[in-house]
Design a protein around this motif. Structure first.
Motif, PDB file in Angstrom:
ATOM      1  N   ASN A 114     -11.502  -6.299   0.381  1.00  0.00           N
ATOM      2  CA  ASN A 114     -12.163  -5.644  -0.744  1.00  0.00           C
ATOM      3  C   ASN A 114     -11.654  -4.213  -0.928  1.00  0.00           C
ATOM      4  OD1 ASN A 114     -14.003  -5.109  -2.719  1.00  0.00           O
ATOM      5  ND2 ASN A 114     -15.824  -5.305  -1.439  1.00  0.00           N
ATOM      6  N   ILE A 115     -11.615  -3.468   0.157  1.00  0.00           N
ATOM      7  CA  ILE A 115     -11.130  -2.084   0.116  1.00  0.00           C
ATOM      8  C   ILE A 115      -9.657  -2.039  -0.288  1.00  0.00           C
ATOM      9  CG2 ILE A 115     -10.519  -0.104   1.593  1.00  0.00           C
ATOM     10  CD1 ILE A 115     -13.385   0.108   1.067  1.00  0.00           C
ATOM     11  N   ALA A 116      -8.865  -2.947   0.299  1.00  0.00           N
ATOM     12  CA  ALA A 116      -7.433  -2.963  -0.006  1.00  0.00           C
ATOM     13  C   ALA A 116      -7.211  -3.197  -1.505  1.00  0.00           C
ATOM     14  CB  ALA A 116      -6.719  -4.034   0.819  1.00  0.00           C
ATOM     15  N   ALA A 117      -7.954  -4.138  -2.066  1.00  0.00           N
ATOM     16  CA  ALA A 117      -7.796  -4.436  -3.488  1.00  0.00           C
ATOM     17  C   ALA A 117      -8.233  -3.246  -4.343  1.00  0.00           C
ATOM     18  CB  ALA A 117      -8.598  -5.688  -3.858  1.00  0.00           C
ATOM     19  N   GLN A 127       1.967 -10.982  -6.126  1.00  0.00           N
ATOM     20  CA  GLN A 127       2.810 -10.149  -5.266  1.00  0.00           C
ATOM     21  C   GLN A 127       2.031  -8.979  -4.636  1.00  0.00           C
ATOM     22  OE1 GLN A 127       5.388  -9.067  -3.787  1.00  0.00           O
ATOM     23  NE2 GLN A 127       5.407  -6.865  -4.098  1.00  0.00           N
ATOM     24  N   ALA A 128       1.214  -8.314  -5.433  1.00  0.00           N
ATOM     25  CA  ALA A 128       0.495  -7.138  -4.918  1.00  0.00           C
ATOM     26  C   ALA A 128      -0.488  -7.535  -3.807  1.00  0.00           C
ATOM     27  CB  ALA A 128      -0.226  -6.422  -6.041  1.00  0.00           C
ATOM     28  N   ASP A 166      12.717 -12.828   0.567  1.00  0.00           N
ATOM     29  CA  ASP A 166      13.138 -11.478   0.166  1.00  0.00           C
ATOM     30  C   ASP A 166      11.932 -10.567  -0.027  1.00  0.00           C
ATOM     31  OD1 ASP A 166      15.772 -12.098   0.197  1.00  0.00           O
ATOM     32  OD2 ASP A 166      15.969 -12.422  -1.966  1.00  0.00           O
ATOM     33  N   ASP A 167      10.932 -11.128  -0.679  1.00  0.00           N
ATOM     34  CA  ASP A 167       9.711 -10.383  -0.962  1.00  0.00           C
ATOM     35  C   ASP A 167       9.017  -9.982   0.359  1.00  0.00           C
ATOM     36  OD1 ASP A 167       7.083 -10.068  -2.693  1.00  0.00           O
ATOM     37  OD2 ASP A 167       6.590 -11.598  -1.214  1.00  0.00           O
ATOM     38  N   MET A 168       9.041 -10.888   1.330  1.00  0.00           N
ATOM     39  CA  MET A 168       8.432 -10.588   2.627  1.00  0.00           C
ATOM     40  C   MET A 168       9.211  -9.463   3.337  1.00  0.00           C
ATOM     41  SD  MET A 168       7.708 -13.177   5.775  1.00  0.00           S
ATOM     42  CE  MET A 168       9.162 -12.976   6.810  1.00  0.00           C
ATOM     43  N   ILE A 169      10.537  -9.553   3.288  1.00  0.00           N
ATOM     44  CA  ILE A 169      11.364  -8.532   3.940  1.00  0.00           C
ATOM     45  C   ILE A 169      11.083  -7.154   3.333  1.00  0.00           C
ATOM     46  CG2 ILE A 169      13.754  -7.752   4.285  1.00  0.00           C
ATOM     47  CD1 ILE A 169      14.521 -10.781   4.355  1.00  0.00           C
ATOM     48  N   GLU A 170      10.992  -7.117   2.011  1.00  0.00           N
ATOM     49  CA  GLU A 170      10.679  -5.858   1.313  1.00  0.00           C
ATOM     50  C   GLU A 170       9.330  -5.299   1.752  1.00  0.00           C
ATOM     51  OE1 GLU A 170      12.182  -3.650  -0.711  1.00  0.00           O
ATOM     52  OE2 GLU A 170      13.863  -4.879  -0.004  1.00  0.00           O
ATOM     53  N   ASN A 171       8.327  -6.174   1.753  1.00  0.00           N
ATOM     54  CA  ASN A 171       6.982  -5.730   2.113  1.00  0.00           C
ATOM     55  C   ASN A 171       6.918  -5.205   3.546  1.00  0.00           C
ATOM     56  OD1 ASN A 171       5.807  -6.238  -0.363  1.00  0.00           O
ATOM     57  ND2 ASN A 171       5.267  -8.341   0.153  1.00  0.00           N
ATOM     58  N   LEU A 227      -3.037   2.044  -9.076  1.00  0.00           N
ATOM     59  CA  LEU A 227      -2.514   1.584 -10.347  1.00  0.00           C
ATOM     60  C   LEU A 227      -2.973   2.486 -11.491  1.00  0.00           C
ATOM     61  CD1 LEU A 227      -0.835  -0.981 -10.782  1.00  0.00           C
ATOM     62  CD2 LEU A 227      -2.913  -2.150 -11.472  1.00  0.00           C
ATOM     63  N   LEU A 228      -4.146   3.050 -11.301  1.00  0.00           N
ATOM     64  CA  LEU A 228      -4.705   3.920 -12.333  1.00  0.00           C
ATOM     65  C   LEU A 228      -4.237   5.358 -12.177  1.00  0.00           C
ATOM     66  CD1 LEU A 228      -8.364   2.584 -12.442  1.00  0.00           C
ATOM     67  CD2 LEU A 228      -6.517   2.109 -14.045  1.00  0.00           C
TER      68      LEU A 228
END
Ligand code: GTP
Ligand code: MG
Lengths: 157, 193
Positions: free
Chosen positions: A60-63, B86-87, B118-123, A70-71
């Protein structure tokens, strides 16, 4: 790696228990941002699964943090969620830990909870800082844990 | 990052199942949850869409007691594989101690395997986690389907670090336990160092 020594565990537990009593919360939890439950108040009345609660709180906190970034990169410092009967107040400590109070809205309120957290915040933060410094100095886990002894086969039926 | 409490004698470790959409990550940890003794597991949480696609994460806590009185808790998480998440995927990786990369063996999903890796490596880079150092296991899932690539091809393309890998049919539980045991073994070994 993060670890708590018995005396550190007791200090944290005492503080959280006092905070819990003074703020008339149901329970106070200390969680790290990756979702690990670090400590909690002694609150036998709380019956939910605290480990699961910790993981959801961190999510929850992470999101919410990602949302505030983002804002425009404003950092998140606290959050409040409520259900019909309960309030859940979450506040970040040192950007790495989350202190959570769950309270019954008929017995307490957000104002009291925030005032009491303010009273203990610094002390909790300082203990955590001391823990981190001690961990930093230690290199590996002590020999009292023998990971070879762990038998995963017994887990399954 | 493992967390050890010497007062309650608990060690907590976080294991993340990563992979492209529909590769079988949720199926893996659901199978583990269903076959583990109830006294060794906590509640399973799934944050999913109405069509059962993972939206944020799945979570299963598993508890093992060893003879010297230490309890080890493994927190299993799955990431959402769909590109749009992704986020969220990145958030789940925070503090990870071990990763299972669940690949989809079907030929038409191979590009998705590669993109997700690739996405995992980046993260991991963003979290300053060294992929050479972190416990990591590969699983080539869906071996029961007709249009699959040979394991050699999957291994050459994905398992560039020469880590242990397993073939699996997660829906039938084939390879699921083997994968889980290997990752926990690596995570525990790393604790000792
Ligand atoms: N034939 C076959 N189907 C599988 C296998 N493993 C999983 N599936 C199916 O593939 C579909 C997707 O599985 P999930 O476990 O939900 O996939 P996921 O990786 O969690 O997907 P996301 O949550 O979207 O990232 C489901 O219908 C599963 O039953 C397998 O080994 N063989
Ligand atoms: Mg899933």
């Amino acid at each position: 790696m993060l670890s708590l020594r018995p005396e550190e565990d007791r200090k944290l537990r005492d503080l959280l228990t006092r905070l819990n009593e003074e703020s008339k919360s149901k329970i106070v939890l200390l969680i790290d941002k990756s979702g690990q439950l670090i400590s909690r108040s002694e609150s036998p009345a709380f019956s939910s699964d605290d480990v699961t609660f910790a993981s959801l709180t961190a999510g929850n906190i992470a999101a919410s943090e990602a949302l505030s970034k983002l804002l425009g990169d404003k950092s998140l410092s606290h959050m409040f969620t409520e259900t019909e009967e309960e309030g859940i107040y979450m506040i970040l400590i040192a950007g790495k830990y989350i202190l959570v109070s769950i309270f019954d809205k008929r017995l307490s309120n957000l104002g009291i909870v925030r005032v009491k957290i303010k009273k203990y915040y610094r002390e909790i933060e300082e203990i955590l800082k001391a823990v981190e410094e001690r961990v930093e100095e230690e290199s590996s886990i002590p020999t009292e844990i023998d990971v070879e002894d762990i038998d995963l086969d017994t887990l399954f039926e | 990052m493992p967390f050890i409490n010497f007062a309650t004698k608990e060690i907590n470790c976080k294991i993340v199942y990563y992979g492209p959409g529909l590769s079988g990550k949720t199926t893996n940890i659901k199978w583990i949850y269903d076959h583990i003794k109830p006294e060794n597991r906590g509640e399973m949480i799934t944050l999913a869409t109405e069509t059962e696609r993972t939206l944020f994460f799945d979570f299963v806590p598993i508890e093992v007691s060893n003879v010297r009185g230490f309890k080890v808790r493994f927190h299993l998480y799955t990431t959402p594989g769909q590109i749009i998440y992704q986020a969220s995927r990145k958030l789940i990786l925070k503090g990870v101690d071990g990763i299972v990369f669940v690949a989809d063996s079907q030929e038409e999903r191979h590009d998705a395997n590669l993109d997700t890796l690739d996405d995992m490596i980046e993260n991991l880079k963003d979290y300053e986690i060294d992929i050479e150092e972190i416990p990591l296991v590969f699983q080539y899932n869906k071996r029961d389907l007709p249009n699959i690539l040979p394991v050699e091809k999957l291994r050459a393309d994905l398992n560039r670090w020469d880590r242990p890998d397993f073939e699996a049919i997660a829906t039938k539980g084939v390879g699921v336990l083997e994968t889980f045991k290997e990752i926990t073994k690596q995570v525990l070994k790393k604790l000792k160092k």
